[in-house]
Design a protein around this motif. Structure first.
Motif, mmCIF file in Angstrom:
data_model
loop_
_atom_site.group_PDB
_atom_site.id
_atom_site.type_symbol
_atom_site.label_atom_id
_atom_site.label_comp_id
_atom_site.label_asym_id
_atom_site.label_seq_id
_atom_site.Cartn_x
_atom_site.Cartn_y
_atom_site.Cartn_z
ATOM 1 N N LEU A 23 -1.727 -1.493 10.028
ATOM 2 C CA LEU A 23 -1.455 -2.064 8.709
ATOM 3 C C LEU A 23 -2.394 -1.497 7.658
ATOM 4 N N ALA A 24 -3.700 -1.404 7.980
ATOM 5 C CA ALA A 24 -4.668 -0.855 7.034
ATOM 6 C C ALA A 24 -4.344 0.596 6.709
ATOM 7 N N ALA A 25 -4.000 1.383 7.746
ATOM 8 C CA ALA A 25 -3.673 2.790 7.537
ATOM 9 C C ALA A 25 -2.403 2.952 6.711
ATOM 10 N N ALA A 26 -1.394 2.123 6.983
ATOM 11 C CA ALA A 26 -0.137 2.193 6.234
ATOM 12 C C ALA A 26 -0.364 1.860 4.761
ATOM 13 N N THR A 27 -1.231 0.888 4.508
ATOM 14 C CA THR A 27 -1.545 0.541 3.119
ATOM 15 C C THR A 27 -2.228 1.718 2.423
ATOM 16 N N GLY A 28 -3.131 2.379 3.143
ATOM 17 C CA GLY A 28 -3.786 3.554 2.585
ATOM 18 C C GLY A 28 -2.796 4.658 2.257
ATOM 19 N N LEU A 29 -1.835 4.887 3.126
ATOM 20 C CA LEU A 29 -0.810 5.904 2.869
ATOM 21 C C LEU A 29 0.039 5.516 1.665
#
Length: 260
Positions: free
Chosen positions: A189-195
């Motif tokens: 979730l954190a990585a997807a938000t960053g993307l």
């Protein structure tokens, strides 16, 4: 449906805990807090960064509409992000620079716990804020606003990376609640938000977005290079320093490519 509703309420609570921890936005004071829940709330740190950056972008855009000079718009936007976070990360940056003036690990840790700001901290913070403001003021308005949102989200993801890849070196403190790896779901979730943050800049220019990521990575690694060998890990203050230099690195990366 009952299970889905419970899961959504849990995620909403984690998001609100992340907002409460990272900002001074008015929220209910009696959220169902626990150290475990705060640790899990890290998955929403990049999303909170998007909220902070969006408020800064709104102030930037409003200043431009009022025909203020771009440097004034950049100053007001930066001030707005500081106000909404209570200078949370800026305080960590100043304390880290003060600590870097020490000659031993123990003395560095002691200095960073001192609430007073010293010469190294004042200069380091002042130069960092000046560079951030100057970089934003040098970009086209739409790109500067997109960078505000993206950099604040991605720099909080930078903090999540530090916590997952470096030990927390104090025996207590708020940072101890945020150390360690997130689970697979939280990390995704954190990585997807960053993307998602990066996609905002890509809509304007793919090359600007990629150069911003390169700059953010350099800022992240440069700050960790300054403190990590000496401390053998990180503290809450150095997390603030990493966020600030990751944000700055993103602006400088975009500016370096865009000005070519």
């Amino acid at each position: 449906m009952v299970l889905l509703g419970a899961a959504l309420r849990r995620e909403a609570l984690l998001f609100l805990l992340a907002v409460q921890f990272l900002t001074r936005l008015p929220l209910p004071q009696h959220l169902d807090y626990s150290p475990t829940r705060l640790g899990a709330a890290r998955r929403y740190f990049p999303l909170v960064g998007i909220v902070v950056g969006s408020l800064g972008a709104l102030v930037y855009g409003a200043a431009v509409i009022l025909r203020l000079p771009q440097v004034m718009a950049a100053l007001l936007a930066t001030a707005a992000t500081i106000l909404v976070t209570g200078a949370f990360h800026e305080d960590g940056l100043a304390d880290t620079f003060d600590g870097l003036g020490a000659f031993s690990r123990e003395r560095m840790l002691a200095i960073m716990q001192d609430s007073r700001i010293g010469v190294f901290g004042a200069v380091g913070l002042g130069v960092t804020l000046a560079l951030k403001t100057a970089a934003l003021a040098s970009l086209p308005v739409a790109l500067a606003m997109a960078c505000l949102v993206a950099s604040h989200g991605l720099s909080r993801l930078s903090n999540v990376v530090v916590a997952a890849t470096s030990p927390y070196v104090r025996n207590s403190g708020a940072g101890s609640l945020l150390a360690g790896r997130l689970g697979r779901g939280g990390t995704s979730l954190a990585a997807a938000t960053g993307l998602g943050c990066l996609a905002m800049v890509m809509m304007l220019s793919v090359s600007d977005a990629l150069s911003g990521i390169a700059g953010l990575a350099l800022g992240h690694l440069a700050m960790r290079g300054l403190y990590e060998k000496r401390l053998g890990g990180h503290t809450g203050d150095t997390q603030g320093a990493v966020q600030q230099w990751s944000e700055l690195g993103f602006y400088l990366g975009v500016l370096t490519w865009h000005s070519r």
